[in-house]
Design an enzyme around this catalytic site. Structure first.
Site, PDB file in Angstrom:
ATOM      1  N   TYR A  46      -2.446  -0.206  10.529  1.00 36.69           N
ATOM      2  CA  TYR A  46      -2.498  -0.661   9.132  1.00 36.69           C
ATOM      3  C   TYR A  46      -1.145  -0.453   8.462  1.00 36.69           C
ATOM      4  O   TYR A  46      -0.618  -1.356   7.807  1.00 36.69           O
ATOM      5  CB  TYR A  46      -3.590   0.077   8.378  1.00 36.69           C
ATOM      6  CG  TYR A  46      -3.680  -0.297   6.916  1.00 36.69           C
ATOM      7  CD1 TYR A  46      -4.056  -1.583   6.534  1.00 36.69           C
ATOM      8  CD2 TYR A  46      -3.386   0.632   5.913  1.00 36.69           C
ATOM      9  CE1 TYR A  46      -4.133  -1.928   5.203  1.00 36.69           C
ATOM     10  CE2 TYR A  46      -3.462   0.282   4.578  1.00 36.69           C
ATOM     11  CZ  TYR A  46      -3.833  -0.995   4.217  1.00 36.69           C
ATOM     12  OH  TYR A  46      -3.905  -1.348   2.895  1.00 36.69           O
ATOM     13  N   SER A  86       0.866  -1.172   0.000  1.00 40.79           N
ATOM     14  CA  SER A  86       0.000   0.000   0.000  1.00 40.79           C
ATOM     15  C   SER A  86       0.904   1.223   0.000  1.00 40.79           C
ATOM     16  O   SER A  86       2.094   1.129   0.343  1.00 40.79           O
ATOM     17  CB  SER A  86      -0.884   0.000   1.251  1.00 40.79           C
ATOM     18  OG  SER A  86      -1.519   1.247   1.440  1.00 40.79           O
TER      19      SER A  86
END
Length: 245
Positions: free
Chosen positions: A156, A143
């Site tokens: 995250y 990501s």
């Protein structure tokens, strides 16, 4: 697409929607043979049926990436069906973002289990096959959060930083095995709905208004896979032009 995709056997986790589904469809259209794993069996069956009806080669197996035995079963299924595995795409992921101060430990644990342990389970399952073949390619979906921490994204990002480190470590130790980290920005998938925090959901909805279609990442994967065996594309970041972070 390059002829280098033709006949490649590609195992994809999180293949029932989003990037995983898009990768399955796009790679199958390029004559790769795709093996889909996810928990939503009916969705997997529908995707496989549509790929097959379009002339592609696809198969599926219900898979929870948090269980090593299920990842091993998925890889074994690929070998039994197609005789080998050329690429593993560790795509399954959970983005339960929200302030770390709220202490949502259940969401933290799920992200660790899926985003980190799931990737490691995939690697552990496929390495024996790659070693026997003396070739293979691991694509881990990171990501933009693999590279920068934003407010609300501490845990995250922590899981995705781990994916980046795991990918680089595997690259250094793996010899003939190719390793690619693909880091998407805002992509139109179910990922932003992973949090239970309503305020965060609202912010994400606004941030994802410029989200790119999931096929954008599938094309990046195809580019990395289609390179000659001596070429290892290690890192790709793909995000909307207007995305600032």
């Amino acid at each position: 697409m390059s002829d280098n995709l033709a006949g490649k056997v590609v195992v994809i986790t999180g293949a029932s929607s989003g990037i995983g589904e898009a990768a399955a469809r796009y790679l199958a259209a390029g004559s790769a043979r795709v093996v889909l794993g996810a928990r939503r069996v009916e969705r997997l069956r529908a995707i496989v049926a549509e790929i097959t009806a379009a002339g592609g080669e696809a198969t599926m197996l219900a898979t929870d990436v948090t269980h090593l035995t299920e990842m091993q079963a998925l890889v074994n299924h690929a070998v039994e069906r197609f005789g080998r595995v050329d690429v593993l795409i560790n795509n399954a992921g959970l983005m339960a973002v929200g302030s770390i101060l709220k202490g949502r430990t259940d969401e933290w644990e799920r992200m660790i289990d899926i985003n980190i342990k799931g990737v490691l389970n995939g690697i552990a399952a496929v390495l024996p096959v790659f070693h026997a073949q003396q070739s293979g390619h691991v694509i881990n979906v990171g990501s933009v959060a693999s590279h920068k921490v934003a407010p609300g994204g501490a845990v995250y990002s922590g899981t995705k930083f781990a994916v980046k480190a795991i990918t680089e470590g595997l690259r250094q130790e793996s010899g003939a095995i190719r390793c690619t980290l693909i880091s998407p920005g805002a992509i139109d998938t179910e990922l932003p709905s992973g949090t239970s925090d309503e305020a965060t959901l609202k912010r994400l909805k606004e941030a994802y208004q410029a989200a790119l279609p999931a096929e954008t990442i599938a094309r990046a994967m195809a580019y990395a896979i289609a390179q000659p065996a001596e070429v290892d594309v290690n890192k790709i970041i793909v995000r909307p032009t207007v995305q600032p972070f």
